[in-house]
Design a protein around this motif. Structure first.
Motif, short mmCIF file in Angstrom:
data_model
loop_
_atom_site.label_atom_id
_atom_site.label_comp_id
_atom_site.label_asym_id
_atom_site.label_seq_id
_atom_site.Cartn_x
_atom_site.Cartn_y
_atom_site.Cartn_z
N ARG A 58 0.84 -1.19 0.00
CA ARG A 58 0.00 0.00 0.00
C ARG A 58 0.88 1.24 0.00
NH1 ARG A 58 -3.02 0.58 4.93
NH2 ARG A 58 -1.42 -0.70 5.95
N ALA A 59 0.28 2.38 -0.30
CA ALA A 59 1.04 3.62 -0.38
C ALA A 59 0.39 4.70 0.47
CB ALA A 59 1.15 4.10 -1.83
N VAL A 60 1.25 5.55 1.03
CA VAL A 60 0.80 6.75 1.73
C VAL A 60 1.56 7.93 1.17
CG1 VAL A 60 0.67 7.96 3.94
CG2 VAL A 60 0.32 5.49 3.86
N VAL A 61 0.82 8.93 0.69
CA VAL A 61 1.44 10.14 0.18
C VAL A 61 1.65 11.09 1.36
CG1 VAL A 61 1.23 12.10 -1.39
CG2 VAL A 61 0.33 9.84 -2.05
N ALA A 62 2.91 11.42 1.64
CA ALA A 62 3.19 12.28 2.78
C ALA A 62 4.56 12.92 2.61
CB ALA A 62 3.16 11.49 4.09
N ASP A 63 4.66 14.18 3.00
CA ASP A 63 5.94 14.88 3.10
C ASP A 63 6.41 14.73 4.53
OD1 ASP A 63 8.05 16.64 3.37
OD2 ASP A 63 7.07 18.31 2.36
N LEU A 64 7.43 13.93 4.75
CA LEU A 64 7.83 13.57 6.10
C LEU A 64 8.64 14.65 6.82
CD1 LEU A 64 8.70 9.81 5.51
CD2 LEU A 64 6.64 10.78 6.58
N THR A 65 8.84 15.79 6.18
CA THR A 65 9.40 16.92 6.90
C THR A 65 8.32 17.66 7.69
OG1 THR A 65 9.11 18.50 5.08
CG2 THR A 65 11.18 17.26 5.14
N ASP A 66 7.06 17.29 7.47
CA ASP A 66 5.91 17.91 8.12
C ASP A 66 5.37 16.96 9.19
OD1 ASP A 66 3.43 18.91 8.88
OD2 ASP A 66 2.78 19.38 6.85
N PRO A 67 5.40 17.35 10.47
CA PRO A 67 4.92 16.45 11.52
C PRO A 67 3.49 15.99 11.31
CG PRO A 67 6.10 18.30 12.49
CD PRO A 67 5.96 18.60 11.03
N GLU A 68 2.62 16.87 10.81
CA GLU A 68 1.23 16.48 10.60
C GLU A 68 1.12 15.39 9.54
OE1 GLU A 68 -1.32 17.36 12.44
OE2 GLU A 68 0.10 18.47 13.67
N GLN A 69 1.93 15.49 8.49
CA GLN A 69 1.87 14.49 7.44
C GLN A 69 2.50 13.17 7.88
OE1 GLN A 69 2.36 15.61 3.31
NE2 GLN A 69 2.35 17.79 3.86
N ALA A 70 3.47 13.24 8.76
CA ALA A 70 4.02 11.99 9.31
C ALA A 70 2.94 11.20 10.03
CB ALA A 70 5.18 12.30 10.25
N ASN A 71 1.99 11.89 10.62
CA ASN A 71 0.89 11.21 11.30
C ASN A 71 -0.02 10.46 10.34
OD1 ASN A 71 1.37 11.73 14.08
ND2 ASN A 71 0.65 13.83 13.83
N LEU A 72 0.02 10.80 9.05
CA LEU A 72 -0.75 10.06 8.07
C LEU A 72 -0.28 8.61 7.99
CD1 LEU A 72 -0.94 12.69 5.17
CD2 LEU A 72 -2.75 12.10 6.81
N VAL A 73 1.02 8.42 8.20
CA VAL A 73 1.57 7.06 8.18
C VAL A 73 1.06 6.28 9.39
CG1 VAL A 73 3.65 5.68 8.01
CG2 VAL A 73 3.60 7.97 7.00
N VAL A 74 1.02 6.94 10.54
CA VAL A 74 0.48 6.29 11.74
C VAL A 74 -0.95 5.84 11.51
CG1 VAL A 74 -0.05 6.62 14.19
CG2 VAL A 74 1.99 7.68 13.20
N GLU A 75 -1.75 6.69 10.88
CA GLU A 75 -3.13 6.33 10.59
C GLU A 75 -3.22 5.13 9.65
OE1 GLU A 75 -4.98 9.82 9.05
OE2 GLU A 75 -4.65 11.00 10.87
N ALA A 76 -2.32 5.08 8.67
CA ALA A 76 -2.34 3.96 7.73
C ALA A 76 -1.91 2.66 8.39
CB ALA A 76 -1.42 4.27 6.54
N VAL A 77 -1.00 2.74 9.34
CA VAL A 77 -0.57 1.55 10.08
C VAL A 77 -1.71 1.01 10.94
CG1 VAL A 77 0.95 0.73 11.92
CG2 VAL A 77 1.88 2.09 10.03
N GLY A 78 -2.46 1.93 11.53
CA GLY A 78 -3.58 1.52 12.36
C GLY A 78 -3.14 0.79 13.61
N GLU A 79 -3.76 -0.33 13.88
CA GLU A 79 -3.48 -1.09 15.10
C GLU A 79 -2.38 -2.13 14.92
OE1 GLU A 79 -4.87 -0.37 18.04
OE2 GLU A 79 -5.80 1.31 16.95
N ARG A 80 -1.81 -2.20 13.73
CA ARG A 80 -0.79 -3.22 13.49
C ARG A 80 0.54 -2.83 14.12
NH1 ARG A 80 -0.62 -5.72 7.54
NH2 ARG A 80 0.62 -7.21 8.76
N ALA A 81 1.34 -3.83 14.44
CA ALA A 81 2.71 -3.59 14.87
C ALA A 81 3.59 -3.40 13.64
CB ALA A 81 3.22 -4.77 15.70
#
Length: 248
Positions: A58-81
Motif C-alpha cells: 500500500r502507499a501513503v502520500v506524505a511529506d515527512l518533513t511535516d509532523p502532521e503528514q508523518a501522522n498520516l503514516v500512523v493512521e495507515a498503520v492503524g493497530e498493526r505492529a
C-alpha cells in the motif's frame, strides 16, 4: 494479509522501491511512503506483480518533513505492529550558497530531507514498533564517511550518531537499529541529469569490484538486517560500496 509489516519511506523509486520489493518477496506487507502519488501508485503495481500477492503493498502520500503528514503514516498503520521501519527518504538538495542566507537555507533543506524525515517518522511509529523483534534501518551514504557532499555529507553523518543513540535506547526492548551506507548506485534518481560518463567511470574505478552498485545490492543488505538472522546486530553501519571505502 501477512503477519509482518514494513514501512519504507522514499519507497517509490530506486533503492527504496528495491527494498520494498525485496521485503514483499520475503512475505512482509509493505507500506511505501513518498511525496508523489503517481510514482507511488506505479511502485505499488510493480511490486505487487513481482511478489505475486495482491494487496501486499500500500502507499501513503506524505511529506515527512511535516509532523502532521508523518501522522498520516500512523493512521495507515492503524493497530498493526511495525516489524521493520526503513528510513530511506532523502537526497542531495542543491541551492544558492553565495550569501549566508543561502547557505542557511541550503543546509536546513538537506538536514530536513535526510535527518528530520527519519526522526519524525521513527518517533511517530516508535510506539508501534514490535517488541521484541522490531527493526529500524536508516539509509545513509558513503558521503557521510568520506565527505565530498557538503551539507548532504553532514546530514547523512548525523544519522550515524542518532542511530547509535536510538540503538542504545531501544536495545533493552529487543529492537535493533542499524545504518546501511551505500556507495555509488546507478539506476536511481539521486544524480538526476548531473551524472556524466566521466563521473560514472570515475566512481566505478574507485571500487574494488569494478562495477557500479545496483538498488538490489542495497536492498539485500536491508533484507538481512530486517530478518531473523540479524537479531544480534545493532548500532552498526553496514557499508555497501564495492570497496570504495573500507570498513572503519
Amino acid at each position: 494479509m501477512g503477519e509482518r509489516l514494513a514501512v519504507v519511506s522514499g519507497g517509490g523509486t530506486g533503492i527504496g522501491r528495491a527494498v520494498a520489493a525485496g521485503l514483499a518477496v520475503d512475505g512482509l506487507d509493505v507500506l511505501v511512503v513518498g511525496r508523489r502519488a503517481a510514482v507511488l501508485a506505479a511502485a505499488v503495481e510493480r511490486i505487487s506483480a513481482e511478489c505475486g500477492r495482491a494487496g501486499a503493498v500500500r502507499a501513503v502520500v506524505a511529506d515527512l518533513t511535516d509532523p502532521e503528514q508523518a501522522n498520516l503514516v500512523v493512521e495507515a498503520v492503524g493497530e498493526r505492529a511495525v516489524d521493520v521501519l526503513v528510513n530511506n527518504a532523502g537526497g542531495y538538495l542543491g541551492g544558492e550558497t553565495g550569501t549566508l542566507a543561502g547557505v542557511a537555507a541550503h543546509w536546513r533543506a538537506n538536514f530536513d530531507a535526510n535527518v528530520l524525515t527519519a526522526v519524525l517518522l521513527t518517533e511517530a511509529l516508535r510506539p508501534a514498533l514490535r517488541r521484541p523483534g522490531g527493526r529500524v534501518i536508516l539509509l545513509s551514504s558513503i558521503a557521510a564517511q568520506r565527505g565530498g557532499g557538503g551539507a548532504y555529507s553532514a546530514a547523512k553523518a548525523a544519522l550515524h550518531g542518532w542511530a547509535y543513540d536510538l540503538a542504545t535506547q531501544l536495545g533493552p526492548e529487543q529492537v535493533t537499529v542499524n545504518v546501511v551506507s551505500p556507495g555509488y548506485v546507478a539506476d536511481t534518481e539521486f544524480f538526476g541529469d548531473r551524472m556524466t560518463p566521466e563521473g560514472h567511470a570515475k566512481r566505478v574505478a574507485a571500487t574494488l569490484v569494478g562495477r557500479a552498485g545496483e538498488p538490489d545490492d542495497v536492498a539485500a543488505a536491508v533484507r538481512y538486517l530486517a530478518g531473523p538472522s540479524a537479531g544480534y546486530v545493532t548500532g552498526q553501519v553496514l557499508g555497501v560500496n564495492g570497496g570504495s571505502v573500507l570498513g572503519r
